[in-house]
Write a protein that holds these residues in place. Structure first.
Motif, PDB file in Angstrom:
ATOM      1  N   ILE A 107       0.863  -1.200   0.000  1.00 45.43           N
ATOM      2  CA  ILE A 107       0.000   0.000   0.000  1.00 45.43           C
ATOM      3  C   ILE A 107       0.890   1.237   0.000  1.00 45.43           C
ATOM      4  CG2 ILE A 107      -1.690   1.331   1.351  1.00 45.43           C
ATOM      5  CD1 ILE A 107      -2.651  -1.386   2.525  1.00 45.43           C
ATOM      6  N   SER A 108       0.739   2.092  -1.014  1.00 43.87           N
ATOM      7  CA  SER A 108       1.480   3.361  -1.001  1.00 43.87           C
ATOM      8  C   SER A 108       0.578   4.421  -0.374  1.00 43.87           C
ATOM      9  CB  SER A 108       1.918   3.755  -2.417  1.00 43.87           C
ATOM     10  OG  SER A 108       0.799   3.854  -3.270  1.00 43.87           O
ATOM     11  N   ILE A 109       1.180   5.390   0.326  1.00 47.37           N
ATOM     12  CA  ILE A 109       0.363   6.258   1.204  1.00 47.37           C
ATOM     13  C   ILE A 109      -0.213   7.494   0.523  1.00 47.37           C
ATOM     14  CG2 ILE A 109       1.489   5.504   3.337  1.00 47.37           C
ATOM     15  CD1 ILE A 109       3.072   8.182   3.249  1.00 47.37           C
ATOM     16  N   GLY A 110       0.256   7.796  -0.711  1.00 51.99           N
ATOM     17  CA  GLY A 110      -0.263   8.980  -1.394  1.00 51.99           C
ATOM     18  C   GLY A 110       0.226  10.266  -0.742  1.00 51.99           C
ATOM     19  N   ASP A 111      -0.498  11.333  -1.006  1.00 52.58           N
ATOM     20  CA  ASP A 111      -0.096  12.659  -0.520  1.00 52.58           C
ATOM     21  C   ASP A 111      -0.267  12.721   1.001  1.00 52.58           C
ATOM     22  OD1 ASP A 111      -0.192  15.503   0.178  1.00 52.58           O
ATOM     23  OD2 ASP A 111      -0.262  15.836  -1.986  1.00 52.58           O
ATOM     24  N   VAL A 112       0.821  13.050   1.697  1.00 51.48           N
ATOM     25  CA  VAL A 112       0.762  13.032   3.174  1.00 51.48           C
ATOM     26  C   VAL A 112      -0.146  14.123   3.741  1.00 51.48           C
ATOM     27  CG1 VAL A 112       3.029  11.961   3.481  1.00 51.48           C
ATOM     28  CG2 VAL A 112       2.863  14.459   3.429  1.00 51.48           C
ATOM     29  N   ASN A 113      -0.541  15.090   2.911  1.00 50.89           N
ATOM     30  CA  ASN A 113      -1.453  16.140   3.381  1.00 50.89           C
ATOM     31  C   ASN A 113      -2.919  15.824   3.096  1.00 50.89           C
ATOM     32  OD1 ASN A 113       0.724  17.702   4.228  1.00 50.89           O
ATOM     33  ND2 ASN A 113       0.975  18.611   2.195  1.00 50.89           N
ATOM     34  N   GLY A 114      -3.182  14.678   2.506  1.00 51.96           N
ATOM     35  CA  GLY A 114      -4.551  14.317   2.131  1.00 51.96           C
ATOM     36  C   GLY A 114      -5.143  13.268   3.062  1.00 51.96           C
ATOM     37  N   ILE A 115      -6.139  12.545   2.527  1.00 58.64           N
ATOM     38  CA  ILE A 115      -6.876  11.580   3.365  1.00 58.64           C
ATOM     39  C   ILE A 115      -6.368  10.148   3.208  1.00 58.64           C
ATOM     40  CG2 ILE A 115      -9.011  12.948   3.432  1.00 58.64           C
ATOM     41  CD1 ILE A 115     -10.143  11.158   1.205  1.00 58.64           C
ATOM     42  N   GLY A 116      -5.260   9.974   2.496  1.00 62.63           N
ATOM     43  CA  GLY A 116      -4.751   8.623   2.230  1.00 62.63           C
ATOM     44  C   GLY A 116      -4.543   7.813   3.491  1.00 62.63           C
ATOM     45  N   LEU A 117      -3.756   8.351   4.424  1.00 60.58           N
ATOM     46  CA  LEU A 117      -3.473   7.552   5.625  1.00 60.58           C
ATOM     47  C   LEU A 117      -4.712   7.348   6.490  1.00 60.58           C
ATOM     48  CD1 LEU A 117       0.197   8.402   6.290  1.00 60.58           C
ATOM     49  CD2 LEU A 117      -0.815   6.122   6.548  1.00 60.58           C
ATOM     50  N   GLU A 118      -5.624   8.301   6.444  1.00 62.40           N
ATOM     51  CA  GLU A 118      -6.868   8.126   7.211  1.00 62.40           C
ATOM     52  C   GLU A 118      -7.641   6.903   6.697  1.00 62.40           C
ATOM     53  OE1 GLU A 118      -9.410  11.592   7.308  1.00 62.40           O
ATOM     54  OE2 GLU A 118     -11.141  10.401   7.926  1.00 62.40           O
ATOM     55  N   VAL A 119      -7.794   6.791   5.361  1.00 59.77           N
ATOM     56  CA  VAL A 119      -8.576   5.644   4.860  1.00 59.77           C
ATOM     57  C   VAL A 119      -7.782   4.344   4.993  1.00 59.77           C
ATOM     58  CG1 VAL A 119     -10.109   6.997   3.371  1.00 59.77           C
ATOM     59  CG2 VAL A 119      -7.988   6.082   2.398  1.00 59.77           C
ATOM     60  N   ILE A 120      -6.454   4.438   4.932  1.00 54.79           N
ATOM     61  CA  ILE A 120      -5.637   3.228   5.143  1.00 54.79           C
ATOM     62  C   ILE A 120      -5.821   2.728   6.575  1.00 54.79           C
ATOM     63  CG2 ILE A 120      -3.261   2.357   5.336  1.00 54.79           C
ATOM     64  CD1 ILE A 120      -2.507   4.343   3.043  1.00 54.79           C
TER      65      ILE A 120
ATOM     66  N   GLY B 229      -9.908  11.210  -4.781  1.00 54.31           N
ATOM     67  CA  GLY B 229      -8.605  11.859  -4.750  1.00 54.31           C
ATOM     68  C   GLY B 229      -8.124  12.140  -3.337  1.00 54.31           C
ATOM     69  N   THR B 230      -7.308  13.182  -3.228  1.00 56.44           N
ATOM     70  CA  THR B 230      -6.635  13.483  -1.966  1.00 56.44           C
ATOM     71  C   THR B 230      -7.577  14.056  -0.895  1.00 56.44           C
ATOM     72  OG1 THR B 230      -6.059  15.591  -2.968  1.00 56.44           O
ATOM     73  CG2 THR B 230      -4.372  13.871  -3.016  1.00 56.44           C
ATOM     74  N   GLY B 231      -8.754  14.498  -1.316  1.00 51.84           N
ATOM     75  CA  GLY B 231      -9.748  14.993  -0.348  1.00 51.84           C
ATOM     76  C   GLY B 231      -9.187  16.053   0.589  1.00 51.84           C
ATOM     77  N   TYR B 232      -8.474  17.023   0.039  1.00 48.64           N
ATOM     78  CA  TYR B 232      -7.828  18.037   0.902  1.00 48.64           C
ATOM     79  C   TYR B 232      -8.830  18.750   1.809  1.00 48.64           C
ATOM     80  CZ  TYR B 232      -3.590  17.785  -2.055  1.00 48.64           C
ATOM     81  OH  TYR B 232      -2.480  17.379  -2.723  1.00 48.64           O
ATOM     82  N   ASP B 233     -10.043  18.982   1.273  1.00 52.26           N
ATOM     83  CA  ASP B 233     -11.008  19.778   2.048  1.00 52.26           C
ATOM     84  C   ASP B 233     -11.464  19.082   3.327  1.00 52.26           C
ATOM     85  OD1 ASP B 233     -12.187  17.924   0.285  1.00 52.26           O
ATOM     86  OD2 ASP B 233     -14.120  18.953   0.308  1.00 52.26           O
ATOM     87  N   ILE B 234     -11.264  17.750   3.404  1.00 54.98           N
ATOM     88  CA  ILE B 234     -11.704  17.046   4.629  1.00 54.98           C
ATOM     89  C   ILE B 234     -10.524  16.405   5.372  1.00 54.98           C
ATOM     90  CG2 ILE B 234     -14.096  16.620   3.894  1.00 54.98           C
ATOM     91  CD1 ILE B 234     -13.202  13.769   3.075  1.00 54.98           C
ATOM     92  N   ALA B 235      -9.290  16.675   4.921  1.00 57.55           N
ATOM     93  CA  ALA B 235      -8.119  16.018   5.539  1.00 57.55           C
ATOM     94  C   ALA B 235      -8.006  16.370   7.016  1.00 57.55           C
ATOM     95  CB  ALA B 235      -6.849  16.418   4.797  1.00 57.55           C
ATOM     96  N   GLY B 236      -7.800  15.356   7.835  1.00 59.91           N
ATOM     97  CA  GLY B 236      -7.595  15.581   9.278  1.00 59.91           C
ATOM     98  C   GLY B 236      -8.883  15.793  10.038  1.00 59.91           C
ATOM     99  N   LYS B 237     -10.042  15.608   9.399  1.00 61.38           N
ATOM    100  CA  LYS B 237     -11.317  15.890  10.072  1.00 61.38           C
ATOM    101  C   LYS B 237     -12.104  14.623  10.395  1.00 61.38           C
ATOM    102  CE  LYS B 237     -11.681  20.388   7.821  1.00 61.38           C
ATOM    103  NZ  LYS B 237     -12.244  21.137   6.717  1.00 61.38           N
ATOM    104  N   ASN B 238     -11.523  13.491  10.141  1.00 60.69           N
ATOM    105  CA  ASN B 238     -12.191  12.199  10.362  1.00 60.69           C
ATOM    106  C   ASN B 238     -13.522  12.115   9.609  1.00 60.69           C
ATOM    107  OD1 ASN B 238     -12.881   9.684  11.222  1.00 60.69           O
ATOM    108  ND2 ASN B 238     -12.979  10.145  13.406  1.00 60.69           N
ATOM    109  N   LEU B 239     -13.533  12.674   8.393  1.00 61.86           N
ATOM    110  CA  LEU B 239     -14.767  12.633   7.602  1.00 61.86           C
ATOM    111  C   LEU B 239     -14.651  11.696   6.403  1.00 61.86           C
ATOM    112  CD1 LEU B 239     -15.715  16.457   7.479  1.00 61.86           C
ATOM    113  CD2 LEU B 239     -16.813  14.636   8.811  1.00 61.86           C
TER     114      LEU B 239
END
Ligand code: NAD
Ligand code: 4TP
Length: 359
Positions: A9-22, A300-310
């Motif tokens: 699994i590659s983590i994608g953009d560290v500022n996005g929602i990748g690690l949250e969904v992982i 995609g990276t879902g920047y608008d919801i990153a870090g919000k547990n959404l």
């Protein structure tokens, strides 16, 4: 020896929602009954996302190489040593740099056969550009790494599969980029994938037109008569069951897509808008035609919801199960063919369908 697949699994953009969904996906212990996950990133970055999203207790088993991966554990290979500045929701150079380090290491293991399949978390196609990455997306990058002559961006879900003739190109280039040969090739790739990856014995494929109303008999364009219809005819003459060109709007509007195993669209948004409208939360982006297996969520990276547990992790979970399932289907088919047996197969492609496959 375990027959559990190792899924990178590659983590994608560290500022996005990748690690949250992982993390959300891997926090379900049942996942470990189906595969051994190996995440390519860094535990400090994952801890940051776990805390930012209030994801409770979750930890990775740190390993140095895929061959050290432990069963029944979510494994992590730390791909760098330094601390990473995470700016949730921001498009930064750092976001692209570490997405690429993760992808490169995971891809190297995939090509070497150290992992059985790769699931990629979303990258930002702009900030990942560098001297070593000048591709419009994973699809094109992995095509080069696989050495495949042609591949297909194939969006898959339980009720709809959509491939595209042209992918990540400006829309103004589309008409000049479609050709009879290219369309025939994409129809062939869909057909092969449906048979080999999804065990559909006699696939039925629909091909869309390019122009409004598929040109209304030439009133609104010439591509249907000059390029698309001859391509469908050629593929049909070669034994592929395909029909079209269909006007794209009504085809989805009246539910005609339900009569086909897959649909070939002429360009990215023509295919991906209906797909994401109908299947955003459980859809999977699959790259067909590679000599290895790669899937990703369809978002995609879902920047608008990153870090919000959404972030909804269903699409990522489906991507993981689809990868497992496609690898198993391919291997089973190879084994049957090598024994000169011809067996049928069940079409199974969602996490719900493969529950009985746990071993
Ligand atoms: N596989 C990939 O690497 C991939 C796929 C698509 C887009 N992208 C990239 O992502 C970046 C952002 O693209 P975008 O904004 O067009 O699309 P996006 O999918 O990131 O976001 C579109 C909308 O959907 C929402 N959304 C996305 N994923 C969600 C999830 N799991 N749960 C709940 N809501 C979710 C977002 O909050 C946003 O409102 C771009 O740079 C694009 O190139 C990468
Ligand atoms: N076209 C895909 C989508 O919209 O979901 C996405 O951009 C991912 O493309 P790659 O898999 O090539 O990164």
């Amino acid at each position: 020896m375990s027959n559990k697949l190792k899924i990178g699994i590659s983590i994608g953009d560290v500022n996005g929602i990748g690690l949250e969904v992982i993390i959300k996906t891997l926090s379900n212990p049942a996942i470990l009954n189906y595969c051994t996950p190996i995440v390519y990133g860094h535990t400090k970055v994952s801890s940051f996302h776990r805390k930012a999203n209030n994801l409770g207790d979750f930890s990775f088993n740190v390993i140095n190489h895929a061959n050290q991966a432990q069963l029944k554990k979510a494994n992590m290979i730390n791909c760098w040593e330094e601390d990473v500045k995470i700016e949730l929701g921001q498009v930064t150079e750092t976001g692209g740099k570490y997405a690429l380090l993760s992808l490169e290491r995971a891809t190297a293991d995939l090509v070497a056969g150290d992992i059985d399949a790769l699931v990629t978390a979303p990258i930002n196609k702009h900030n990942i550009q560098s001297e070593t990455f000048s591709f419009p997306g994973h699809t094109e990058y992995l095509q080069e790494k696989s050495g495949s002559k042609d591949v297909l961006m194939f969006l898959i879900s339980e009720n709809l599969r959509v491939g595209v003739v042209t992918g990540h190109i400006p829309v103004s280039f589309v008409p000049s980029s479609i050709s009879k040969e290219k369309i025939v090739n994409k129809i062939r790739l869909i057909n092969e994938s449906l048979k080999k990856d999804f065990w559909i014995e006699k696939p039925k494929i629909a091909v869309l037109g390019l122009n409004p109303h598929a040109s209304d008999n030439g009133l609104l364009g010439t591509e249907e008569a000059e390029i698309i219809a001859p391509a469908i005819q050629e593929a049909y003459d070669r034994g592929i069951v395909c029909f079209g060109p269909y006007p794209a709007d009504g085809f989805f509007g009246n539910g005609s897509y339900k009569k086909f195993d897959a649909v070939l669209a002429m360009y990215h948004d023509q295919g991906l808008i209906p797909f994401k409208t109908l299947a955003f939360h459980n859809g999977v982006n699959y790259t067909a035609g590679l000599n290895f297996v790669r899937t990703s969520p369809d978002h995609g990276t879902g920047y608008d919801i990153a870090g919000k547990n959404l972030a909804d992790s269903t699409s990522f979970t489906e991507a993981l199960f689809s990868a497992i399932h496609i690898v198993k289907n391919r291997r089973e088919q190879e084994e049957l063919l090598s024994n000169q047996l011809r067996g049928g197969g069940k079409v199974v492609e969602t996490q719900f369908d493969i529950k009985d496959d746990a071993s």
